[in-house]
Write a protein that holds these residues in place. Structure first.
Motif, mmCIF file in Angstrom:
data_model
loop_
_atom_site.group_PDB
_atom_site.id
_atom_site.type_symbol
_atom_site.label_atom_id
_atom_site.label_comp_id
_atom_site.label_asym_id
_atom_site.label_seq_id
_atom_site.Cartn_x
_atom_site.Cartn_y
_atom_site.Cartn_z
ATOM 1 N N LEU A 119 85.989 23.584 28.770
ATOM 2 C CA LEU A 119 84.575 23.553 28.862
ATOM 3 C C LEU A 119 84.398 23.510 26.734
ATOM 4 C CD1 LEU A 119 83.039 25.585 31.309
ATOM 5 C CD2 LEU A 119 83.107 23.681 31.538
ATOM 6 N N GLY A 120 85.051 24.369 26.999
ATOM 7 C CA GLY A 120 85.396 23.763 25.235
ATOM 8 C C GLY A 120 84.494 25.651 24.663
ATOM 9 N N PRO A 121 83.683 26.332 24.988
ATOM 10 C CA PRO A 121 82.758 27.352 24.258
ATOM 11 C C PRO A 121 84.132 28.370 23.977
ATOM 12 C CG PRO A 121 81.143 25.518 25.869
ATOM 13 C CD PRO A 121 82.327 25.456 25.761
ATOM 14 N N GLU A 122 83.281 28.896 23.413
ATOM 15 C CA GLU A 122 84.520 30.297 22.764
ATOM 16 C C GLU A 122 83.783 31.705 24.185
ATOM 17 O OE1 GLU A 122 84.579 31.876 19.228
ATOM 18 O OE2 GLU A 122 84.566 29.905 17.513
ATOM 19 N N ARG A 123 83.150 31.860 24.707
ATOM 20 C CA ARG A 123 82.813 32.636 24.731
ATOM 21 C C ARG A 123 81.837 31.774 26.053
ATOM 22 N NH1 ARG A 123 80.980 38.110 23.362
ATOM 23 N NH2 ARG A 123 78.503 37.338 23.915
ATOM 24 N N VAL A 124 82.235 32.655 27.413
ATOM 25 C CA VAL A 124 81.124 31.650 28.788
ATOM 26 C C VAL A 124 80.750 33.336 29.234
ATOM 27 C CG1 VAL A 124 81.875 29.689 28.649
ATOM 28 C CG2 VAL A 124 83.302 31.833 30.618
ATOM 29 N N HIS A 125 79.504 32.909 30.253
ATOM 30 C CA HIS A 125 79.554 34.241 31.127
ATOM 31 C C HIS A 125 79.789 34.308 32.958
ATOM 32 C CE1 HIS A 125 77.259 36.744 27.784
ATOM 33 N NE2 HIS A 125 76.955 35.246 27.490
ATOM 34 N N LEU A 126 80.787 34.796 33.081
ATOM 35 C CA LEU A 126 81.337 33.788 34.659
ATOM 36 C C LEU A 126 80.699 35.027 35.439
ATOM 37 C CD1 LEU A 126 83.745 32.415 35.563
ATOM 38 C CD2 LEU A 126 85.323 34.562 35.430
ATOM 39 N N VAL A 127 80.075 34.000 36.457
ATOM 40 C CA VAL A 127 79.764 34.316 37.803
ATOM 41 C C VAL A 127 80.225 33.989 39.089
ATOM 42 C CG1 VAL A 127 77.182 35.195 38.687
ATOM 43 C CG2 VAL A 127 77.737 34.939 36.597
ATOM 44 N N GLY A 128 80.772 34.938 39.665
ATOM 45 C CA GLY A 128 81.377 35.048 41.180
ATOM 46 C C GLY A 128 80.864 35.244 41.983
ATOM 47 N N ALA A 129 80.559 34.545 43.649
ATOM 48 C CA ALA A 129 79.694 35.119 44.580
ATOM 49 C C ALA A 129 80.903 34.906 45.400
ATOM 50 C CB ALA A 129 78.564 34.200 45.649
ATOM 51 N N SER A 130 81.343 36.086 46.810
ATOM 52 C CA SER A 130 82.631 36.876 47.093
ATOM 53 C C SER A 130 83.693 36.261 46.788
ATOM 54 C CB SER A 130 81.916 35.973 48.512
ATOM 55 O OG SER A 130 82.421 35.664 49.725
ATOM 56 N N TYR A 131 84.257 35.362 47.455
ATOM 57 C CA TYR A 131 86.058 34.696 47.302
ATOM 58 C C TYR A 131 85.270 34.982 45.568
ATOM 59 C CZ TYR A 131 89.682 32.317 46.726
ATOM 60 O OH TYR A 131 91.437 31.982 45.655
ATOM 61 N N GLY A 132 84.998 33.748 45.205
ATOM 62 C CA GLY A 132 84.625 33.699 43.871
ATOM 63 C C GLY A 132 84.531 35.420 42.829
#
Length: 294
Positions: A119-132
């Motif tokens: 994706l390229g950006p140095e930092r991302v905010h990772l959000v997941g639901a249930s298995y995610g």
């Protein structure tokens, strides 16, 4: 159980029919959006992109058997000031194409890490639901580099899966067979928001259940105390008060006692699919949390 093969549709005709329904479901998103494909060591991962041209990106991971349209109540709110990327996870019906089996936590962190790097950006905010949510926490444990924060919505892996969760799944399957006018009421009764969702979103879910054969997926094992204690990122865990997957108060106590500095909240009047049931509440929590990580 061990993973021995990749998931597949029962026929090419079934796959074509599913993808047509999938594309109609994605029309629930605002526009314009882009579709991207990234090659990883485990297959081609499909990603949908929407939102602001600047700001720290938010990456969304849906639950098992779901797909990117399941985030439609979040996209406008999150995308107002952030680029938003929704991943079709490997092992589930969607536009991602798995070619190698991800056998465990390290392998799942590997393919997702390749996507985040691409994706390229140095930092991302990772959000997941249930298995995610399990995938998101697993990434924070095994490959946290590149993550600005991690959020898990009613995630797997906090506790052993209770028997009532399987009863909940069966009830949801029968609910989908009910007349359409009765489904919203059944959804409220069963704390299953999918039953009250737009028919465009339900159609690929139902087709996937009938015509997609996942690989032999072992039950998600709870994270150990040591694993959760190793998370050193800003972390948010939201739990549905009526969840069939977690015992909300018990789960909150566990993560609060193990993940340093975690924000652990119980969302009232919400079950396992809290981002669909209480979207305004969930969106507010997400945006305030992400703003605090700046």
């Amino acid at each position: 159980m061990t993973r021995t093969s990749v998931g597949r549709f029962t026929s090419e005709e079934a796959r074509t029919k599913f993808l047509a329904a999938y594309d109609r479901a994605m029309d629930l998103w605002p526009g314009p959006r882009r579709e991207l494909d990234f090659e990883t060591g485990y297959g081609t991962v499909h990603v949908h992109h929407y939102g602001a041209p600047t700001g720290e990106p938010i990456v969304l991971l849906h639950g098992h058997a779901g797909h990117a349209s399941n985030w439609y109540p979040q996209i406008s709110a999150l995308g107002e000031h952030h680029p938003v990327y929704a991943v079709d996870t490997l092992d589930d019906p969607g536009r991602s194409v798995q070619r190698a089996v991800a056998t465990g936590p390290a392998e799942n962190a590997a393919w997702l890490g390749e996507v985040l790097a691409a994706l390229g950006p140095e930092r991302v905010h990772l959000v997941g639901a249930s298995y995610g949510g399990w995938l998101a926490l697993n990434q924070a444990v095994h490959a946290p580099e590149g993550l600005a924060s991690v959020t898990a919505l009613d995630p797997g892996g906090i506790d052993k899966v209770p028997a009532r969760f399987y009863a909940h799944l069966i009830g949801g399957l029968f609910g989908m067979l009910a007349p359409r006018r009765l489904r919203p009421a059944l959804g409220r009764l069963l704390a299953n928001p999918a039953l009250g969702s737009p028919p465009e979103m339900l159609a690929p879910l139902m087709l996937g259940m009938r015509t997609y054969r996942p690989n032999t997926r072992p039950p998600v094992q709870p994270f150990t105390d040591r694993e959760l204690s190793s998370i050193r990122l800003p972390a948010l865990v939201l739990l549905g008060r009526r969840s069939a997957l977690v015992r909300a108060h018990r789960a909150r106590e566990r993560v609060a006692g193990l993940i340093p500095g975690v924000r652990a909240e119980i969302v009232p009047q919400a079950g396992h699919g809290l981002n669909l049931e209480r979207p305004d509440v969930v969106n507010g929590h997400l945006l305030r949390f992400i703003a605090s990580c700046g």
